[in-house]
Design an enzyme around this catalytic site. Sequence first.
Site, PDB file in Angstrom:
ATOM      1  N   CYS A 171      97.024   8.654 -16.408  1.00 32.07           N
ATOM      2  CA  CYS A 171      96.338   8.684 -15.115  1.00 32.07           C
ATOM      3  C   CYS A 171      94.918   8.142 -15.272  1.00 32.07           C
ATOM      4  O   CYS A 171      94.473   7.813 -16.377  1.00 32.07           O
ATOM      5  CB  CYS A 171      96.305  10.098 -14.543  1.00 32.07           C
ATOM      6  SG  CYS A 171      95.337  11.262 -15.532  1.00 32.07           S
ATOM      7  N   CYS A 212      92.642   9.768 -17.810  1.00 31.16           N
ATOM      8  CA  CYS A 212      92.828   9.328 -19.194  1.00 31.16           C
ATOM      9  C   CYS A 212      91.986   8.088 -19.481  1.00 31.16           C
ATOM     10  O   CYS A 212      91.384   7.963 -20.548  1.00 31.16           O
ATOM     11  CB  CYS A 212      94.302   9.026 -19.460  1.00 31.16           C
ATOM     12  SG  CYS A 212      95.411  10.427 -19.248  1.00 31.16           S
ATOM     13  N   ASP A 261      83.048 -31.601  -5.656  1.00 30.45           N
ATOM     14  CA  ASP A 261      82.609 -32.857  -6.236  1.00 30.45           C
ATOM     15  C   ASP A 261      83.538 -33.947  -5.701  1.00 30.45           C
ATOM     16  O   ASP A 261      84.725 -33.692  -5.470  1.00 30.45           O
ATOM     17  CB  ASP A 261      82.693 -32.778  -7.763  1.00 30.45           C
ATOM     18  CG  ASP A 261      82.420 -34.112  -8.415  1.00 30.45           C
ATOM     19  OD1 ASP A 261      81.344 -34.676  -8.174  1.00 30.45           O
ATOM     20  OD2 ASP A 261      83.304 -34.602  -9.148  1.00 30.45           O
ATOM     21  N   ASP A 315      85.554 -31.265 -11.743  1.00 29.84           N
ATOM     22  CA  ASP A 315      86.502 -31.602 -12.806  1.00 29.84           C
ATOM     23  C   ASP A 315      86.253 -30.820 -14.087  1.00 29.84           C
ATOM     24  O   ASP A 315      86.983 -30.949 -15.047  1.00 29.84           O
ATOM     25  CB  ASP A 315      86.490 -33.102 -13.092  1.00 29.84           C
ATOM     26  CG  ASP A 315      85.139 -33.595 -13.601  1.00 29.84           C
ATOM     27  OD1 ASP A 315      84.298 -32.763 -13.974  1.00 29.84           O
ATOM     28  OD2 ASP A 315      84.936 -34.815 -13.628  1.00 29.84           O
ATOM     29  N   ASP A 373      80.621 -31.386 -14.274  1.00 27.23           N
ATOM     30  CA  ASP A 373      80.269 -30.446 -13.218  1.00 27.23           C
ATOM     31  C   ASP A 373      80.072 -29.029 -13.740  1.00 27.23           C
ATOM     32  O   ASP A 373      79.927 -28.093 -12.939  1.00 27.23           O
ATOM     33  CB  ASP A 373      81.362 -30.425 -12.138  1.00 27.23           C
ATOM     34  CG  ASP A 373      81.499 -31.764 -11.440  1.00 27.23           C
ATOM     35  OD1 ASP A 373      80.455 -32.373 -11.148  1.00 27.23           O
ATOM     36  OD2 ASP A 373      82.627 -32.200 -11.205  1.00 27.23           O
TER      37      ASP A 373
END
Length: 764
Positions: free
Chosen positions: A27, A30, A446, A650, A654
Amino acid sequence: MNTDLTLPTGADGELCELDLGIGGMTCASCVSRVERALKKLPGVASATVNLATETARVQWQAPTQAGATDTDTATMTARIQRAVRDAGYEPRAIEQPDGDTTPRLWGVPHDAWPVLLGMLLSLPLALPMVGDLFNKHWMLPAWAQFVLATPVQFVLGARFYKAGWHALKALTGNMELLVAIGTTAGWALSTWLWWRAEPGEMVHLYYEGSAIVITLVLLGKWLEARAKRQTTEAIRALQALRPDVAHLLPDGIKRTEITDVPVAELLPGDLLQVRPGERFPADALVSEGETQANESMLTGEPMPVHKRPGDSVTGGSLNGEGAVVIEVRAVGAQSVLNRIIALVQDAQATKAPVQRLVDQVAAVFVPVVLVIALVTLLAWLWLGAPPEEALIHAVAVLVIACPCALGLATPAAIMAGTGVAAQHGILIKDAVALEIAHKVSVVAFDKTGTLTRGQPRLLQLLPAPGVDADQALALAAGLQAQSEHPLAHAVVEALKDKPALVALPSSAVRAVPGRGTEGQVEGQPVRVGSLRWMDELGLALGDLAPDATRLQAEGATVSALAWGGRVHALLAFGDEPKAGAAEAIATLHARGLRTVMISGDNRGAAEAMARRLGLRPEQGEVMAEVLPGDKAARVMALKAGDVTVAMVGDGVNDAPALAAADVGMAMGGQGEGGQGGSDVAMHAAGITLMRGDPRLVAAALDISRRTVSKIRQNLFWAFAYNVAGIPLAALGYLSPVVAGAAMALSSVSVLTNALLLKRWKPGA
């Protein structure tokens, strides 16, 4: 199956990282407990625990003192495992999800046997409840109820006592502690009532409640485990792409015939034979032969891609009908497939920001529930209820309050969302990118290589009056056949589109830097180059001058073809939109998003291309004449005013802009049908699009929105379940049996809701 713990290494002062499995977590409490234990270790920088994958990721600072060795790393790894064990859980190796390898006995999975045994022992105890519906009295003797319920309580339920005891020692709480206290109270109450009853007296016992609750909890955990395995199907499918062996060609020295070797033994430079219908065993270049490669599992692209000598192929993609020889380029962790798998695993291991709220609630949830149960007991006693009735109501509170669904709500949705996205060529780097992407209101693109093909094409050839256009094209192609300039390639490619034409032979060809090309064609000097060069040579455009002005205004790059002392034709070059680029822009506009194109072209060229794509320059959707180094600053400007911005590029030049955006999307591949993202893309961007299709941008934002929606739905139902269930149990409207069933159902429903994401498809 990988069962080894890989020891992390790092240079002095760098962060080391370790992934390990953790057994016994059930749970959200834990999760919080393990994270606290790990973060207490000296030097640990961060610790993230995932309930759905039952894994932990720990980062710590590598030693900086002189003489630090790998021994220090091994020592830290041992300390991490010891801390997990001391917290009451089992550190273990991360098993790769390579299929269903669950051990079976008589065809039944081992982990299902406790559930079956619990049902067999609990069913006779539940029969009186069924008999009451038909006015039948099927009550078993007290000793028979004791014999059936006790093994369920203390043998099948031993796991709850063990985990609950560890939680008590750590002064925390978890689901097992609630179940152990609640069911023990019911079993002990029944035993007490039986022990004090007079011989022959019929007393109402509660053995069936304790036994059925334990059985239902075991059933719920088993169903959870099955659902969790489904969330890792995406990784299993990717791992299944790797063939076991490769056909290694002879080298003429040690190997004189084709040898089948394990893929793990391949080395860069090896020559392999790949037969029709087989999967490529490694990233490689085609050396001999031609074929078609199906890369759909890697890029989401359904159409096979033609491969010829010199083309790259990706390990795991499916070979078509041609037999080819390939030269291995990348193996192991450096291969595209392994990097994809690593990215998906990393995304599934990270914790979304919304999970912090869940962790804060879970840290205090169990102690609060214990207090509520005690108050419930005392309140019913104060109201005059019999002790056994008050205790049963308190037990119902303990059982229904288990925070299992709360811990599974977020990681289950993230695992399902990132997994299905990977199957369609969208790699999401981490949960943070996934959660932020749904808030994007501006998408910046771009231009070159992202919205356009990135390769110039000959858009138009305008001959002067009296000049044959085909003859002019054949002459220009002959002059530029040997040139490496992109515009020269465009002329040669244009000639290939006309099979009836043949390039005229040329000689004495010479490139004039920054101007063009000149040479001899059929004995006369011919030049192809810029309009500025023609002006320098004193060659007037004549009747072609208005066309040159018009083409430049439309954004085309214009060259001139001249011979015999005058210009005979104009060649207009330009980039072409990618297939699907205009559709992608239209889809984003339809969703109410603003789109912006960032380009280094002059404004006329940029706006001309923007209009072809469906962008609106008059509304500021074009940023022209932007130098590569200034793209990041433009992205930062777009973010002004608390606007969430996604940048699509790309992934190479960039990278700064991708990092500056709230969400960076690196578009893999060069042009269309590419091979996937570069290393720069995968590191700089939060999301990598594995093929050069702009439509994947909208798809990535869509899967983000749907995943976040599932997270919110799951958290709402998990919180609502506890908020509604605890008062109902405290007021006596829920029995422990109904509470146990509801608790099991809540966890399974959260996982089932998350798994609905697996049906998602781009554009659906």
